[in-house]
Design a protein around this motif. Structure first.
Motif, mmCIF file in Angstrom:
data_model
loop_
_atom_site.group_PDB
_atom_site.id
_atom_site.type_symbol
_atom_site.label_atom_id
_atom_site.label_comp_id
_atom_site.label_asym_id
_atom_site.label_seq_id
_atom_site.Cartn_x
_atom_site.Cartn_y
_atom_site.Cartn_z
ATOM 1 N N THR A 1 -8.626 -53.831 -35.130
ATOM 2 C CA THR A 1 -7.208 -53.483 -35.004
ATOM 3 C C THR A 1 -6.871 -52.253 -35.838
ATOM 4 O O THR A 1 -6.184 -51.335 -35.383
ATOM 5 N N ILE A 2 -7.375 -52.230 -37.065
ATOM 6 C CA ILE A 2 -7.110 -51.092 -37.955
ATOM 7 C C ILE A 2 -7.777 -49.825 -37.429
ATOM 8 O O ILE A 2 -7.171 -48.745 -37.426
ATOM 9 N N GLN A 3 -9.008 -49.939 -36.973
ATOM 10 C CA GLN A 3 -9.715 -48.769 -36.437
ATOM 11 C C GLN A 3 -9.010 -48.198 -35.228
ATOM 12 O O GLN A 3 -8.900 -46.972 -35.075
ATOM 13 N N TYR A 4 -8.503 -49.065 -34.351
ATOM 14 C CA TYR A 4 -7.776 -48.590 -33.173
ATOM 15 C C TYR A 4 -6.486 -47.889 -33.596
ATOM 16 O O TYR A 4 -6.142 -46.827 -33.065
ATOM 17 N N ALA A 5 -5.769 -48.471 -34.565
ATOM 18 C CA ALA A 5 -4.525 -47.865 -35.035
ATOM 19 C C ALA A 5 -4.780 -46.485 -35.638
ATOM 20 O O ALA A 5 -4.012 -45.535 -35.420
ATOM 21 N N LYS A 6 -5.882 -46.356 -36.374
ATOM 22 C CA LYS A 6 -6.206 -45.071 -36.988
ATOM 23 C C LYS A 6 -6.582 -44.020 -35.953
ATOM 24 O O LYS A 6 -6.446 -42.814 -36.194
ATOM 25 N N SER A 7 -7.073 -44.470 -34.805
ATOM 26 C CA SER A 7 -7.487 -43.518 -33.766
ATOM 27 C C SER A 7 -6.306 -42.950 -33.003
ATOM 28 O O SER A 7 -6.442 -41.975 -32.268
ATOM 29 N N LYS A 8 -5.121 -43.547 -33.169
ATOM 30 C CA LYS A 8 -3.932 -43.094 -32.461
ATOM 31 C C LYS A 8 -3.124 -42.153 -33.344
ATOM 32 O O LYS A 8 -3.070 -42.304 -34.554
ATOM 33 N N LYS A 9 -2.487 -41.194 -32.707
ATOM 34 C CA LYS A 9 -1.677 -40.224 -33.431
ATOM 35 C C LYS A 9 -0.198 -40.425 -33.091
ATOM 36 O O LYS A 9 0.148 -40.742 -31.959
ATOM 37 N N LEU A 10 0.629 -40.231 -34.098
ATOM 38 C CA LEU A 10 2.075 -40.276 -33.878
ATOM 39 C C LEU A 10 2.481 -39.041 -33.102
ATOM 40 O O LEU A 10 2.221 -37.921 -33.522
ATOM 41 N N GLN A 11 3.116 -39.236 -31.943
ATOM 42 C CA GLN A 11 3.510 -38.111 -31.104
ATOM 43 C C GLN A 11 5.004 -38.184 -30.831
ATOM 44 O O GLN A 11 5.483 -39.128 -30.183
ATOM 45 N N GLY A 12 5.740 -37.217 -31.361
ATOM 46 C CA GLY A 12 7.162 -37.165 -31.095
ATOM 47 C C GLY A 12 7.935 -38.362 -31.602
ATOM 48 O O GLY A 12 8.979 -38.718 -31.057
ATOM 49 N N GLY A 13 7.439 -39.032 -32.630
ATOM 50 C CA GLY A 13 8.148 -40.172 -33.178
ATOM 51 C C GLY A 13 7.908 -41.472 -32.443
ATOM 52 O O GLY A 13 8.468 -42.492 -32.802
ATOM 53 N N THR A 14 7.093 -41.469 -31.390
ATOM 54 C CA THR A 14 6.809 -42.696 -30.658
ATOM 55 C C THR A 14 5.722 -43.480 -31.380
ATOM 56 O O THR A 14 4.630 -42.976 -31.590
ATOM 57 N N LEU A 15 6.031 -44.707 -31.734
ATOM 58 C CA LEU A 15 5.110 -45.502 -32.513
ATOM 59 C C LEU A 15 4.248 -46.389 -31.623
ATOM 60 O O LEU A 15 4.673 -46.833 -30.559
ATOM 61 N N ILE A 16 3.046 -46.623 -32.085
ATOM 62 C CA ILE A 16 2.076 -47.423 -31.332
ATOM 63 C C ILE A 16 1.975 -48.805 -31.959
ATOM 64 O O ILE A 16 1.692 -48.938 -33.150
ATOM 65 N N PRO A 17 2.203 -49.871 -31.190
ATOM 66 C CA PRO A 17 2.043 -51.220 -31.746
ATOM 67 C C PRO A 17 0.583 -51.532 -32.020
ATOM 68 O O PRO A 17 -0.319 -50.888 -31.474
ATOM 69 N N LEU A 18 0.354 -52.512 -32.850
ATOM 70 C CA LEU A 18 -1.007 -52.934 -33.131
ATOM 71 C C LEU A 18 -1.606 -53.619 -31.901
ATOM 72 O O LEU A 18 -0.921 -54.338 -31.182
ATOM 73 N N VAL A 19 -2.884 -53.389 -31.681
ATOM 74 C CA VAL A 19 -3.588 -53.978 -30.548
ATOM 75 C C VAL A 19 -4.558 -55.029 -31.077
ATOM 76 O O VAL A 19 -5.419 -54.731 -31.910
ATOM 77 N N ILE A 20 -4.425 -56.250 -30.601
ATOM 78 C CA ILE A 20 -5.266 -57.360 -31.039
ATOM 79 C C ILE A 20 -6.202 -57.747 -29.893
ATOM 80 O O ILE A 20 -5.750 -58.073 -28.797
ATOM 81 N N LYS A 21 -7.492 -57.706 -30.155
ATOM 82 C CA LYS A 21 -8.477 -58.062 -29.131
ATOM 83 C C LYS A 21 -9.321 -59.238 -29.604
ATOM 84 O O LYS A 21 -9.545 -59.416 -30.800
ATOM 85 N N ARG A 22 -9.825 -60.007 -28.653
ATOM 86 C CA ARG A 22 -10.727 -61.110 -28.984
ATOM 87 C C ARG A 22 -12.012 -60.521 -29.567
ATOM 88 O O ARG A 22 -12.603 -59.607 -28.978
ATOM 89 N N PRO A 23 -12.485 -61.026 -30.716
ATOM 90 C CA PRO A 23 -13.634 -60.407 -31.404
ATOM 91 C C PRO A 23 -14.999 -60.895 -30.927
ATOM 92 O O PRO A 23 -15.970 -60.808 -31.675
ATOM 93 N N HIS A 24 -15.071 -61.405 -29.704
ATOM 94 C CA HIS A 24 -16.336 -61.921 -29.183
ATOM 95 C C HIS A 24 -16.752 -61.143 -27.937
ATOM 96 O O HIS A 24 -15.904 -60.764 -27.116
#
Length: 390
Positions: free
Chosen positions: A275-298
């Protein structure tokens, strides 16, 4: 869900319902999510937190947990009436972590990183917030569970082999289903001893307690001991259907529990890292925020293998001791740890498959495909007693 605040200083508000392992583990790493504002929400009517021991094998990303662990073992065993396999690993030691110690450390770090803590009844403004729900998932009727009662005990010096953890010892009452003893020796006089069953139905407390007493006397020579702590509970086994809801499931509610074993701690940490790695890969663009993405870890292949395995255990519970012994005998300690941690490659998976009796697994696969447990003559599981020490 996203909100546009029209400024580069905007942060995505995230409410985490629940204040257990998943919520606090994520909150402790809030400093790695600078564009997200986290709040941990204690649910109304939440049951009193009870202390537990969580077991895990060390893999990358679990250094902090390993440092906080109560004890680690480089040797562990699986035992049946016909065999004893002792595995070892220098790299992937098995650790016992006290829930209270982990959560206390996480809570302190979370507060240091600016995370807010609030009761659900006091949560006022939820507009624009993303909600992660860590509360226990909905469990279907007749779900297989790992039921257990554990006693942390003090016994006379020399009662336990402190170098070897006993993950499964099937030399106990098998008349009511899949039953084994789990023993973690913290020293030669202190240990956690758990009576555990894989079953849809929970037996009475007296069944588990009697099993612990009998085991201690018969196999440890211990009849005089004091109980310093008791833990009990149930962990769902098998795949849990996702609940269609507005909130995003996370932790056990987000598919983190390993279907075939009930292990969750290491997989929750994996889920958080992704989740943290995905969030870090996204950039803030024009003030639009990206929610956290939760995936099954299997991995899907591991989920599929687990589903077949659980089907075998459900329909042929009497084969469980032999199946777990075969798996232990087929793998060395490193391979066993990687397989249980979801880190195995195809070589290790194939070793497990080849070690299993084929016909009963064909029956299980047919059941999953057709809904009917086909009648195929069962394979004879009898084979020479297996004893191995890595």
């Amino acid at each position: 869900m996203s909100i546009n605040m029209g400024t580069s200083n905007a942060k995505q508000v995230v409410h985490i319902i629940g204040d257990g392992c998943a919520a606090l583990s994520l909150a402790a790493r809030a400093d790695e999510l600078p564009m997200h504002l986290l709040t941990v929400v204690t649910p109304d009517g939440a049951p009193e937190t009870k202390d537990h021991i969580w077991g895990f094998w060390w893999i990358n990303g679990l250094d902090k947990a390993a440092k906080l662990a109560k004890k680690k073992w480089h040797f562990w065993s699986i035992i049946t009436s016909r065999g004893n396999v002792i595995m070892s690993s220098n790299r992937h030691a098995y650790h016992a972590l006290q829930r209270s110690k982990w959560e206390s450390d996480c809570r302190q770090l979370a507060k240091k990183h600016g995370v807010s803590f609030v009761a659900q009844s006091n949560l006022n403004d939820t507009s624009g917030a993303q909600t992660l729900d860590t509360r226990p998932p909905f469990i279907p009727t007749n779900q297989m569970f790992q039921h257990f009662i554990g006693w942390e005990i003090t016994a006379p010096s020399g009662s336990f082999d402190s170098k070897t953890a006993v993950l499964m010892d099937f030399r106990c009452d098998q008349s009511r289903g899949i039953h084994f003893i789990y023993l973690l020796p913290f020293s030669n006089s202190k240990a956690l001893v758990e009576s555990t069953m894989f079953s849809p139905k929970r037996e009475s407390d007296i069944f588990f307690e009697t099993a612990i007493e009998v085991y201690l006397e018969e196999y440890c020579g211990v009849s005089d001991f004091s109980i310093t702590r008791i833990e009990k509970g149930g962990i769902p086994l098998g795949r849990i259907p996702r609940v269609k809801a507005v909130n995003v499931g996370f932790g056990g509610n987000g598919g983190a529990i390993r279907p075939s074993s009930g292990y969750a701690f290491a997989f929750i940490q994996k889920q958080i890292l992704a989740t943290i790695q995905y969030a870090k890969s996204k950039k803030l663009q024009g003030g639009t925020l990206i929610p956290l993405v939760i995936k099954r870890p299997h991995k899907l292949i591991d989920l599929w293998m687990d589903e077949v395995f659980i089907t075998v255990l459900r329909h042929k519970p009497e084969t469980a001791p032999e199946l777990f012994l075969r798996m232990a005998n087929a793998l060395d300690g490193d391979q066993f740890a990687l397989f249980l941690n979801g880190e195995a490659g195809w070589k290790i998976r194939l070793k497990v498959v080849m070690a299993m009796p084929k016909l009963i697994f064909i029956k299980a696969l047919a059941f999953l495909l057709t809904g009917r447990y086909v009648q195929i003559k069962d394979v004879d599981l009898a084979k020479p007693t297996m004893t191995r020490v890595d």
